[in-house]
Design an enzyme around this catalytic site. Structure first.
Site, PDB file in Angstrom:
ATOM      1  N   LYS A 111      -0.194   3.152   3.358  1.00 25.83           N
ATOM      2  CA  LYS A 111      -0.438   1.984   2.486  1.00 25.83           C
ATOM      3  C   LYS A 111      -1.694   1.217   2.877  1.00 25.83           C
ATOM      4  CE  LYS A 111       2.672   1.287   5.776  1.00 25.83           C
ATOM      5  NZ  LYS A 111       4.052   1.316   6.130  1.00 25.83           N
ATOM      6  N   ILE A 142      12.032   4.364  -2.443  1.00 30.33           N
ATOM      7  CA  ILE A 142      12.174   3.939  -3.855  1.00 30.33           C
ATOM      8  C   ILE A 142      10.989   4.485  -4.649  1.00 30.33           C
ATOM      9  CG2 ILE A 142      12.412   1.983  -5.440  1.00 30.33           C
ATOM     10  CD1 ILE A 142      13.130   0.228  -3.051  1.00 30.33           C
ATOM     11  N   GLY A 193      12.328   3.182  14.297  1.00 29.19           N
ATOM     12  CA  GLY A 193      11.204   3.800  13.582  1.00 29.19           C
ATOM     13  C   GLY A 193      10.853   3.084  12.288  1.00 29.19           C
ATOM     14  N   GLU A 196       5.757  -0.889  12.100  1.00 28.33           N
ATOM     15  CA  GLU A 196       4.422  -0.292  12.186  1.00 28.33           C
ATOM     16  C   GLU A 196       4.045  -0.106  13.655  1.00 28.33           C
ATOM     17  OE1 GLU A 196       2.536   0.564   9.284  1.00 28.33           O
ATOM     18  OE2 GLU A 196       4.606   0.282   8.722  1.00 28.33           O
ATOM     19  N   LYS A 211       1.126  -3.292   0.465  1.00 28.82           N
ATOM     20  CA  LYS A 211       1.958  -2.704  -0.588  1.00 28.82           C
ATOM     21  C   LYS A 211       1.840  -3.494  -1.895  1.00 28.82           C
ATOM     22  CE  LYS A 211       5.160  -0.969   2.901  1.00 28.82           C
ATOM     23  NZ  LYS A 211       6.264  -1.357   3.777  1.00 28.82           N
ATOM     24  N   GLY A 309      12.013   4.542   7.196  1.00 29.73           N
ATOM     25  CA  GLY A 309      12.882   5.543   7.816  1.00 29.73           C
ATOM     26  C   GLY A 309      12.373   6.934   7.520  1.00 29.73           C
TER      27      GLY A 309
HETATM   28  N1  HSE Z   1       6.914  -0.884   8.673  1.00 26.42           N
HETATM   29  C1  HSE Z   1       7.235  -0.603   7.322  1.00 26.42           C
HETATM   30  C2  HSE Z   1       8.443  -1.421   6.915  1.00 26.42           C
HETATM   31  C3  HSE Z   1       7.512   0.858   7.161  1.00 26.42           C
HETATM   32  O1  HSE Z   1       9.143  -1.928   7.799  1.00 26.42           O
HETATM   33  O2  HSE Z   1       8.688  -1.583   5.733  1.00 26.42           O
HETATM   34  C4  HSE Z   1       7.595   1.318   5.753  1.00 26.42           C
HETATM   35  O3  HSE Z   1       6.400   1.122   5.056  1.00 26.42           O
END
Ligand code: HSE
Length: 443
Positions: A111, A142, A193, A196, A211, A309
């Site tokens: 992104k 999504i 996980g 970022e 985003k 995830g």
């Molecule tokens: N770090 C991002 C979040 C990962 O927590 O939404 C997915 O883009």
């Protein structure tokens, strides 16, 4: 398996760069669901080349070419689609540019790269008759990009509002429901996980801003304008604000909001927001994401699912691999435009500065518990044309002369509210800075 015409399926070779959280998910789901995926893609999809600095024990790469130098994948003449899952904006930019120059299609979950360099990369892709797809860049699993670009193509999108950072939503939910410390929940999000590589991107709203600009560009048929987004994170949201908001019938969510203004221009903003608890989106908790889109024809639509995830994000990456595989062999004039509108028609709209944006507000102030103090506060707001929708005074703590007072205001232009707050903060009956959180009813 035969293709739709009864012939042999066309072969599509995939090179995956990066075998981390999303890379390993993509690798394993592609292997596990190969029959369904091939049938949907009308192609025989094979992973032929992996570029990764190290092995991932979760992935059995036997029989697949593995390179430590990811640029070997971009330069491999047998690779049709390069899947970039290394993240970041420097090496990834060079890698994707190289792959596009070599005429490869690219699928990415990156992104930051799309938000900051998408306009240039789309141009490069066009020049080389390649596509650059990025469904996984927004809201994890999504399929919001295709919903906006294809599913809602009939609509003039009036506004959209999304919980588009799973880590931030997870932190706010755990703080509210379990009284957990911010740092402790963030550490767990990192272990899972979700976060970022640099988690300040999550907590300071930068990831959500990346985003949001992507969604807004598609929704409004505009170029990406990352430098114009107003961004405020969740690091200053305190547990008491989550509770007070709840008592007033609201939840605090970290929203990305893009709105088309009747008077011209658009709003692009990311900030903690009070949302009425009765709204579905206010009940989206944990790592889940949701995007509410208001179209002029369809009305309000809500898209909900896991925002981060391994396999959830892989689901979106593979959707792009399927889409691109279908298009291979189709004249490039018929490819879907990257941002959903004919690129030459994209106009850069004026983005309103936050001082010109109108919302309602939640205010929390610490007020000397003495008659007449509140009437001075309400008078200052009233003089600024701001009325009060709700006012709650809490019990003082033992021996504490100040009490917390919470106000919900009418809608006001931000600069008027900021002026009124500055005046209130000058009163010697007010201690500390006033906490201010924007309120949106989303209807
Ligand atoms: N770090 C991002 C979040 C990962 O927590 O939404 C997915 O883009």
């Amino acid at each position: 398996m035969k293709n739709l015409e009864g012939g042999i399926l066309k072969r599509v070779n995939i090179g995956i760069c990066g075998l981390g959280t999303v890379g390993s998910g993509t690798f394993n789901v592609l292997k596990r669901n190969v029959d369904e995926i091939n049938a949907r893609a009308n192609s025989q999809i094979e992973i032929t080349h992996i570029g990764a600095r190290r092995e991932n024990p979760l992935c059995d790469t036997a029989g697949i070419k593995v390179s430590r130098d990811i640029f070997d994948v971009a330069n491999d003449p047998d690779v049709d689609i390069l899947v970039e899952l290394i993240g970041g904006t420097s090496v990834a930019l060079d890698l994707i540019s190289q792959a596009l120059r070599n005429g490869k299609h690219v699928v990415t979950a990156n992104k930051a790269l799309i938000a900051e360099h998408g306009n240039t990369l789309f141009e490069l892709a066009r020049e080389h008759k390649a596509t650059l797809s990025f469904e996984a860049a927004v809201a994890g699993g999504i399929p919001i990009i295709s919903a906006l670009r294809e599913g809602l193509a009939a609509n003039k999108v009036e506004w959209l509002a999304g919980i588009i950072n799973g880590t931030g939503n997870f932190i706010l939910t755990e703080m509210r429901d379990k009284g957990r410390e911010f740092a402790d929940v963030l550490a767990q999000a990192q272990e899972l996980g979700y976060a970022e590589a640099d988690p300040t991107f999550d907590v300071e709203g930068i990831d959500a801003a990346h985003k949001l600009v992507i969604l807004a560009a598609i929704a409004f048929g505009a170029p990406l304008q990352f430098d114009k987004v107003f961004t405020e994170g969740i690091s200053n949201v305190l547990p008491e604000d989550l509770t007070y908001a709840q008592d007033l019938g609201y939840q605090i969510k970290h929203l990305g909001i893009a709105r088309r203004r009747d008077s011209g221009g658009i709003e692009l903003r990311v900030h903690p927001t009070l949302v009425p608890s009765a709204q579905l989106i206010a009940n989206v908790d944990g790592v889940m994401n949701a995007v509410l889109v208001k179209g002029d024809a369809v009305g309000s639509t809500l898209y909900y699912g896991p925002g981060a995830g391994s396999e959830a994000t892989a689901s979106a990456v593979i959707a792009d691999i399927v889409r691109v595989s279908r298009s291979i062999g189709v004249a490039s004039d018929n490819h879907i435009p990257h941002l959903g509108s004919i690129d030459s028609k994209l106009q850069e709209p004026y983005v309103l500065p936050i001082t010109e944006v109108e919302t309602a507000y939640y205010l929390r102030m610490s007020v000397l518990d003495r008659p007449g103090v509140l009437s001075t506060v309400t008078q200052i707001l009233s003089d600024a044309g701001i009325s009060i929708e709700a006012l709650v005074q809490k019990e003082p703590n033992e021996g504490e002369p100040h009490v917390p007072v919470i106000l919900l205001t009418s809608r006001a232009i931000e600069k008027r509210l900021v002026g009124a707050i500055e005046e209130i903060e000058k009163l010697d009956t007010i201690s500390d800075k006033i906490v201010r959180i924007r309120v949106e009813h989303l209807n």
